[in-house]
Design a protein around this motif. Structure first.
Motif, mmCIF file in Angstrom:
data_model
loop_
_atom_site.group_PDB
_atom_site.id
_atom_site.type_symbol
_atom_site.label_atom_id
_atom_site.label_comp_id
_atom_site.label_asym_id
_atom_site.label_seq_id
_atom_site.Cartn_x
_atom_site.Cartn_y
_atom_site.Cartn_z
ATOM 1 N N LEU A 116 0.830 -1.211 0.000
ATOM 2 C CA LEU A 116 0.000 0.000 0.000
ATOM 3 C C LEU A 116 0.860 1.254 0.000
ATOM 4 O O LEU A 116 0.560 2.233 -0.697
ATOM 5 N N SER B 50 -7.616 3.888 5.301
ATOM 6 C CA SER B 50 -8.832 3.095 5.448
ATOM 7 C C SER B 50 -8.594 1.639 5.078
ATOM 8 O O SER B 50 -9.007 0.716 5.790
ATOM 9 N N GLU B 51 -7.916 1.412 3.969
ATOM 10 C CA GLU B 51 -7.667 0.052 3.513
ATOM 11 C C GLU B 51 -6.732 -0.691 4.460
ATOM 12 O O GLU B 51 -6.944 -1.868 4.775
ATOM 13 N N ARG C 256 -8.659 -1.705 7.427
ATOM 14 C CA ARG C 256 -9.515 -2.856 7.117
ATOM 15 C C ARG C 256 -8.702 -4.146 7.112
ATOM 16 O O ARG C 256 -9.139 -5.173 7.628
ATOM 17 N N ARG C 257 -7.512 -4.104 6.548
ATOM 18 C CA ARG C 257 -6.694 -5.312 6.437
ATOM 19 C C ARG C 257 -6.248 -5.849 7.787
ATOM 20 O O ARG C 257 -6.078 -7.047 7.970
ATOM 21 N N ARG D 68 -13.073 1.084 9.115
ATOM 22 C CA ARG D 68 -12.900 1.960 7.959
ATOM 23 C C ARG D 68 -13.014 3.393 8.415
ATOM 24 O O ARG D 68 -13.809 3.732 9.266
#
Length: 277
Positions: free
Chosen positions: A113, A266-267, A270-271, A276
């Motif tokens: 990311l 956010s991602e 989530r991971r 979020r």
């Protein structure tokens, strides 16, 4: 001649010790059990709480709670806020959280990311966690033709001077920030810029919360600026932060860079099982 209970007999035969919880027995070390329960309770709160609340929720005598809190305070795991008569997690607890973060796959999950962020933004990007009053950098991706940064993997910097640190501090309860930065002696300096007193930090974090992202300009390295966004867990606690750093004279728009950061935070949240944004 005494008869060995069935679970003890099984333990002796298989060379294992039965779990007292599974066996319905009381903890063999009550003080250790109560200490861990206190820390777990404090970790679930949005801010510091009173000792009587701890005693009530855990069903532990208030006198025992005070003794355990005093020991935890001596070792830095909790802090006492006398004016509010409340207790919160201390810097040693943050050290444990940072140690867990370094050992679990946060860096692995965030590396791709952060690399993609550096490509999209065209600026160097990094991932950091809080450890006491510092931030610790776990991942750095340098953009092409951009200068080397001091934020290399494994480097620690004062949290109040960095965009990453400010984004996480802004997400902490105000009482927790006050416990971390009780007076002017708590503030390190690198370039002569940045907050140097609790009131200055309080005003700065208010701006971060209102804006939705953190900024720093020349407070870590003269000529370089950064934008940072916190990664939050399921209760809104900052577990990490991502940031991009760019030359001050490049005329980059901080709001545009922050728009690149928000979906990445956010991602990543989530991971790793967080919420979020």
């Amino acid at each position: 001649m005494s008869v060995m209970p069935d679970n003890s007999l099984a333990s002796a035969q298989w060379g294992s010790t039965p779990n007292p919880r599974l066996a319905g027995a009381r903890p063999q070390v009550p003080a250790a059990d109560q200490t861990l329960r206190i820390l777990s309770l404090l970790a679930r709160q949005p801010g510091p709480i009173a000792a009587r609340t701890i005693a009530t929720q855990l069903g532990v005598p208030r006198s025992s709670v005070y003794h355990l809190l005093a020991t935890l305070e001596e070792h830095g795991f909790v802090v006492h806020l006398p004016a509010e008569r409340r207790w919160g997690l201390g810097t040693a607890a943050f050290e444990l959280a940072g140690g867990y973060t370094r050992q679990q796959p946060l860096a692995h999950l965030g590396r791709t990311l952060i690399a993609a962020l550096a490509d999209r933004a065209g600026e160097s990007a990094h991932l950091a966690v809080m450890t006491g009053r510092d931030v610790l950098y776990l991942v750095e991706e340098r953009a092409p033709r951009r200068p080397a940064l001091v934020t290399d993997v494994g480097v620690r910097l004062p949290a109040h001077l960095t965009a990453s640190g400010r984004s996480m501090l802004a997400a902490l309860p105000r009482e927790q920030v006050r416990a971390l930065y009780p007076d002017a002696a708590s503030f390190a300096d690198r370039t002569g810029r940045g907050p140097a007193r609790p009131g200055e930090l309080r005003d700065l974090l208010r701006e971060v919360r209102g804006r939705g992202y953190a900024l720093e300009d020349g407070e870590v390295t003269l000529g370089l600026a950064s934008v940072g966004v916190a990664v939050l867990d399921h209760i809104g606690w900052p577990i990490a932060a991502i940031a991009v750093t760019y030359p001050t004279d490049s005329a980059r728009d901080a709001g545009t860079l922050a728009a690149h950061l928000a979906p990445v935070a956010s991602e990543l949240g989530r991971r790793i099982g967080g919420a979020r944004r």
